[in-house]
Design a protein around this motif. Sequence first.
Motif, PDB file in Angstrom:
ATOM      1  N   GLU A 320      76.348  79.696  27.318  1.00 39.05           N
ATOM      2  CA  GLU A 320      76.952  79.753  25.987  1.00 39.05           C
ATOM      3  C   GLU A 320      75.965  79.365  24.893  1.00 39.05           C
ATOM      4  OE1 GLU A 320      79.543  81.198  25.558  1.00 39.05           O
ATOM      5  OE2 GLU A 320      80.781  81.026  27.341  1.00 39.05           O
ATOM      6  N   GLY A 323      72.746  82.569  25.316  1.00 36.86           N
ATOM      7  CA  GLY A 323      73.157  83.960  25.175  1.00 36.86           C
ATOM      8  C   GLY A 323      72.937  84.727  26.473  1.00 36.86           C
ATOM      9  N   ARG A 324      73.676  85.822  26.626  1.00 31.90           N
ATOM     10  CA  ARG A 324      73.594  86.609  27.863  1.00 31.90           C
ATOM     11  C   ARG A 324      72.260  87.350  27.966  1.00 31.90           C
ATOM     12  NH1 ARG A 324      78.011  83.676  26.882  1.00 31.90           N
ATOM     13  NH2 ARG A 324      79.999  84.774  27.063  1.00 31.90           N
ATOM     14  N   LYS A 325      71.822  87.916  26.850  1.00 29.03           N
ATOM     15  CA  LYS A 325      70.649  88.787  26.863  1.00 29.03           C
ATOM     16  C   LYS A 325      69.369  88.031  27.228  1.00 29.03           C
ATOM     17  CE  LYS A 325      68.414  92.379  24.097  1.00 29.03           C
ATOM     18  NZ  LYS A 325      68.633  93.331  22.994  1.00 29.03           N
ATOM     19  N   GLU A 447      73.749  91.632  22.708  1.00 29.28           N
ATOM     20  CA  GLU A 447      74.250  90.284  22.978  1.00 29.28           C
ATOM     21  C   GLU A 447      75.771  90.312  22.862  1.00 29.28           C
ATOM     22  OE1 GLU A 447      74.823  87.147  24.316  1.00 29.28           O
ATOM     23  OE2 GLU A 447      72.671  87.156  23.902  1.00 29.28           O
ATOM     24  N   ARG A 449      77.682  87.218  23.552  1.00 33.12           N
ATOM     25  CA  ARG A 449      78.181  85.844  23.458  1.00 33.12           C
ATOM     26  C   ARG A 449      78.992  85.630  22.175  1.00 33.12           C
ATOM     27  NH1 ARG A 449      75.814  81.088  21.081  1.00 33.12           N
ATOM     28  NH2 ARG A 449      73.998  82.362  20.570  1.00 33.12           N
ATOM     29  N   ARG A 451      81.248  87.192  20.710  1.00 33.84           N
ATOM     30  CA  ARG A 451      81.377  88.340  19.809  1.00 33.84           C
ATOM     31  C   ARG A 451      82.582  89.182  20.214  1.00 33.84           C
ATOM     32  NH1 ARG A 451      76.239  91.812  19.329  1.00 33.84           N
ATOM     33  NH2 ARG A 451      77.096  92.260  17.260  1.00 33.84           N
TER      34      ARG A 451
END
Length: 476
Positions: A320, A323-325, A447, A449, A451
């Motif tokens: 968190e 970020g995922r990317k 990304e 997160r 969103r």
Amino acid sequence: MKSMFSEGSQITQLICCLLTLIPVFSYGAAVGWMSPMTLLLQSENSPRSEPLTDLEISWMASIPYLITLPSAWLLVVIADKIGRKFAILLVSLAGLGTWAILLSSLETWALITARALVGISASGSYVVFPIYIKEIGEDSIRGSLGCLIGVFHTGGNLFLYIIGDMLDYYTVLWICLSLPITHLILLTMMPETPSFLLKKGEDEKALKALAWLRCRSEDDVEVIKELEHTRREQENDAQSNKFLLKEIYNNKILFKAFQIALIAVLAREVCGAVPVLNFAGEIFTMASGGKELLLSPNQQAILLGSVQVVGSVFASSIVEKSGRKNLLFFTSLLSALSMGALATWFLLQNFDIRATSWLPLATLCLCIFCDSAGLQPVSMVLAGEIFSFKYRGTVMGVTMSIASFSDFLQLLFFKPLTNEIGIFAAFYFFAAVCFFISVYVILCIPETRARTLEDIYGDLRKKEKREIREKEETDL
């Protein structure tokens, strides 16, 4: 002192998630079971009358991933029609069947049948459970909760590595049998997801379930607002009743999102972690070259499992924030480097060139850390976040089926091919895949997160417009 269950607390979601994920722990144990038991069942001390052959072991390792193809679709249909909770019940029953059959017989047909049921557990772990967790968790913690799937999976691996090295064959099976039995009892206390209840028109039950999960009263403004948001999402989805896969294919943005979800999920399956985890003990035996090791192959596998758990916990704690990317890019790149180094080490061994003896263990640990810290959890979180309720189950089912077929092929042919052309070739292939994924992440994946779908799809539209403009300029 503020109570853990005070208004707005997230503790209920966490407890619900932890108790629900016991079948994932059992599935992880079933995956880890292959490593110590391959060595045992092919040894002179095998509990069978005669040791298993390489072909029998290859089928035992690969058959779960073949069964995942139909079971993923079946579980998606059940989850969408009957409920997420009922699908989870079936996953738990499959785990129960696995350990019960292994306890009842050592015949080859029984071993392969038991391993086939692991395919249903695999489908549930990476199709049903991500959906369930996405729908019970609030946005601020959905990534962390989703990563707990990886924590439980890797925890199950490590648990089996340890007890498989310490305890006898049947004691291990009795312990593992207790896991699904415990879960079946606890499952009665878990709620259905509010999203599914809304879909079925059970608005009052959906409100109660959401209020309980959020530790708020049923008339709380935040609860009502979240429920209305979910309702609007489902109403928008209901505007079209086409065949979902055809609808995804015909919609450029949805198809782009599907490509991202598929490649992200495939990245984890073809990064090398699957054969490594299933044949960890044997790979370490090959790496030793017959020399005496400070740690036995099983003990090295335990170390590998420990690294895996650390990676999963690491992912859950930072996903968190980072970020995922970013997490997916760095773990893909590091995995490519580690697989390439390991491949080179095995290649040098073929030419009788001495290389550092600790390198195989170090590179495999790094590969498994990257898998559990990024490639595995982020790919599943990402696939669940870039689709709405309507498409989520179908997309998870399709991507899981394709990924599982790739696992089936890897595990069926890994041992024969490495014996024929050399294990270094396999690890060079895994390195190339991981490097490709790291480039793909930078260029194509948005990304997700914290969103909304509108924001994520807005990024995809911008990319599509830019690609069209670049193509027009090139044509000119």
